[in-house]
Design an enzyme around this catalytic site. Structure first.
Site, PDB file in Angstrom:
ATOM      1  N   GLU A 249      -4.264   9.239   2.044  1.00  0.00           N
ATOM      2  CA  GLU A 249      -4.360   7.841   2.466  1.00  0.00           C
ATOM      3  C   GLU A 249      -5.550   7.641   3.419  1.00  0.00           C
ATOM      4  O   GLU A 249      -6.086   6.541   3.514  1.00  0.00           O
ATOM      5  CB  GLU A 249      -3.045   7.403   3.144  1.00  0.00           C
ATOM      6  CG  GLU A 249      -2.753   5.919   2.976  1.00  0.00           C
ATOM      7  CD  GLU A 249      -1.367   5.507   3.479  1.00  0.00           C
ATOM      8  OE1 GLU A 249      -0.753   6.233   4.272  1.00  0.00           O
ATOM      9  OE2 GLU A 249      -0.905   4.428   3.086  1.00  0.00           O
ATOM     10  N   HIS A 275       4.986  30.710  -9.706  1.00  0.00           N
ATOM     11  CA  HIS A 275       5.511  30.712 -11.073  1.00  0.00           C
ATOM     12  C   HIS A 275       5.258  29.369 -11.749  1.00  0.00           C
ATOM     13  O   HIS A 275       5.980  28.975 -12.652  1.00  0.00           O
ATOM     14  CB  HIS A 275       7.009  31.037 -11.040  1.00  0.00           C
ATOM     15  CG  HIS A 275       7.266  32.368 -10.410  1.00  0.00           C
ATOM     16  ND1 HIS A 275       7.385  33.528 -11.134  1.00  0.00           N
ATOM     17  CD2 HIS A 275       7.355  32.740  -9.102  1.00  0.00           C
ATOM     18  CE1 HIS A 275       7.566  34.556 -10.305  1.00  0.00           C
ATOM     19  NE2 HIS A 275       7.553  34.089  -9.071  1.00  0.00           N
ATOM     20  N   LYS A 391       1.553  -4.560  -2.718  1.00  0.00           N
ATOM     21  CA  LYS A 391       2.540  -5.209  -1.851  1.00  0.00           C
ATOM     22  C   LYS A 391       2.533  -6.714  -2.082  1.00  0.00           C
ATOM     23  O   LYS A 391       3.589  -7.357  -2.125  1.00  0.00           O
ATOM     24  CB  LYS A 391       2.197  -4.933  -0.379  1.00  0.00           C
ATOM     25  CG  LYS A 391       2.481  -3.526   0.077  1.00  0.00           C
ATOM     26  CD  LYS A 391       2.283  -3.451   1.587  1.00  0.00           C
ATOM     27  CE  LYS A 391       2.192  -2.024   2.074  1.00  0.00           C
ATOM     28  NZ  LYS A 391       1.716  -1.919   3.441  1.00  0.00           N
TER      29      LYS A 391
HETATM   30  O1  PA5 Z   1      -0.100   5.515   7.390  1.00  0.00           O
HETATM   31  C1  PA5 Z   1       0.267   4.373   7.249  1.00  0.00           C
HETATM   32  O2  PA5 Z   1      -0.196   3.435   7.926  1.00  0.00           O
HETATM   33  C2  PA5 Z   1       1.343   4.022   6.243  1.00  0.00           C
HETATM   34  O3  PA5 Z   1       1.692   5.094   5.444  1.00  0.00           O
HETATM   35  C3  PA5 Z   1       2.573   3.515   6.962  1.00  0.00           C
HETATM   36  O4  PA5 Z   1       3.049   4.503   7.825  1.00  0.00           O
HETATM   37  C4  PA5 Z   1       3.683   3.098   5.998  1.00  0.00           C
HETATM   38  O5  PA5 Z   1       3.212   2.155   5.093  1.00  0.00           O
HETATM   39  C5  PA5 Z   1       4.876   2.512   6.760  1.00  0.00           C
HETATM   40  O6  PA5 Z   1       4.456   1.419   7.502  1.00  0.00           O
HETATM   41  P1  PA5 Z   1       5.295   0.842   8.696  1.00  0.00           P
HETATM   42  O7  PA5 Z   1       5.381   1.878   9.756  1.00  0.00           O
HETATM   43  O8  PA5 Z   1       4.540  -0.367   9.164  1.00  0.00           O
HETATM   44  O9  PA5 Z   1       6.653   0.495   8.170  1.00  0.00           O
END
Ligand code: PA5
Length: 403
Positions: A249, A275, A391
């Protein structure tokens, strides 16, 4: 004629170091090891429930899961963390079955406070149990809807600083609160992270290997664009998942020149994946670097007994061997086999033992590594614009269905 370039000169280590240093006060995770944890400890010591249900997803749970999963088999905690991350109805029901709801503390964690997975599961729990100050605590940004809800219902809140991104938040209240409640030594955790921070920024032990690894990854990213984390302990399965999120990410981005950057993370657990995926590494395309993680001291004497099965004389060399020695040898043999191939870049990280200090050192090092690579490839490491479109579509789909 119109000329546009999409290439760039890779900067020197010194320039990158200065860029990383320059963002230390702006990007919140760097300074989390220095925070005051007294409020977290005060709250934790008063928790009486045996079950701690964490409701959250992504950066709000993966780091906690990584640390808990690493430590729990080697420690006997008298409370249990349960992770509610998914909207899979079967998963929700199966996990709830393991809870005694009257003896459960709900820790709802969401930086934005509006994440659909988290809020939908929280709504469901709120239909089963009345959420009260005695059984529910909120971890979120101070001005989120979730924090507003907490204030209206007198629930205690712990703040996620605005400049700490989700996947870099494990050493904030996001990870520290549930881990402290369950009995993890959070001072030792922060101690490990602090040690790496100081070492890196004063150019001691952690500087050179982290910087060189980042440089290698970047200079060779077009040939070796897949990074395999091959962890030799089932207790590191959570770390793999956390690393995949952190790396994927953060680094899968379009850079300042409009060029797509991607270093694809893969997490394997040894010896099980010997494996499975190992064949692909050994004989497949040369597009992968491999990072092995080993545990030096499992502090466990479980041994393969002698003479319990007839007819396995040709395997008697394993008789009397400790399982910890077997897994160590399996890791070493695989590492040797990969090295012998001569054209697969690999490195080996050895964790001294299964404790807070060591897992935190490793995780903070990976966070630094991610930031450094991000600077080299000239991206914004800390945002995630690519996940927004889905989203928005989901929201409009669900709203339409409601009409
Ligand atoms: O790294 C990030 O920003 C995302 O993976 C968030 O942690 C994830 O989308 C969860 O978001 P939130 O903490 O706002 O619920």
């Amino acid at each position: 004629m119109y000329y546009s370039k999409n290439f760039y000169q890779i900067k020197s280590n010194e320039e990158i170091f200065e860029l990383v240093k320059g963002e230390v006060d702006e990007i919140g995770y760097y300074n989390l090891p220095l925070q005051d944890t007294s409020a977290i400890k005060e709250f934790s010591k008063n928790v009486t429930q045996k079950n701690i249900a964490i409701i959250g997803i992504g950066g709000s749970t993966l780091g906690t899961y990584a640390i808990y999963n690493f430590l729990k088999k080697a420690h006997s905690y008298d409370k249990t963390l349960h992770f509610f991350e998914s909207t899979d109805p079967m998963d929700i029901k199966a996990r709830i079955k393991k809870l005694e709801l009257a003896d459960t503390l709900f820790v709802v964690i969401s930086k934005s406070g509006t994440t659909i997975e988290t809020i939908s599961v929280f709504k469901y729990f709120a239909s089963l149990v009345k959420m009260e100050p005695s059984n529910c605590v909120i971890v979120s940004e101070d001005d989120s809807k979730l924090s507003d809800y907490a204030r209206k219902n007198n629930l205690q809140t712990f703040d996620i600083p605005k400049n700490v991104g989700g996947r870099f938040s494990v050493f904030s209240a996001v990870g520290l609160l549930p881990l402290c409640i369950v009995g993890v030594d959070i001072d030792r955790l922060l101690g490990g992270a602090k040690m790496v921070k100081e070492s890196f920024f004063t150019k001691k032990e952690y500087y050179e290997p982290t910087m060189q690894k980042a440089r290698f990854m970047v200079e060779n990213k077009n040939r070796f664009n897949i990074n395999v984390l091959f962890s030799y302990s089932s207790s590191l399965e959570g770390l793999n998942k956390w690393y995949i999120q952190l790396w994927g990410e953060s680094l899968g981005k379009i850079n300042v020149n409009g060029t797509r950057q991607a270093l694809t993370p893969i997490g394997l657990v040894g010896p099980v994946d010997q494996h499975s995926f190992l064949q692909l590494i050994a004989e497949g395309k040369r597009d992968k670097t491999v990072t092995f993680i080993k545990i030096n001291d499992f502090e466990d004497d479980l041994t393969i007994p002698k003479g319990t099965l007839d007819g396995f004389d040709d395997l008697d060399y394993i008789d009397g061997l400790k399982f910890s020695e077997l897994i160590e040898s399996q890791a070493n043999a695989t590492i040797q086999a990969i090295k012998d191939l001569g054209d697969i870049p690999c490195d080996v990280i050895t964790i001294d033992k299964v404790d807070e200090f060591n897992i935190a050192k490793l995780m903070y090092t990976f966070e630094l590594l991610t930031s450094i690579v991000g600077k080299f490839v000239r991206i914004n490491t800390y945002d995630q614009p690519g996940v927004e479109a889905g989203k928005i579509i989901l929201k409009s789909m669900l709203k339409k269905e409601k009409q």
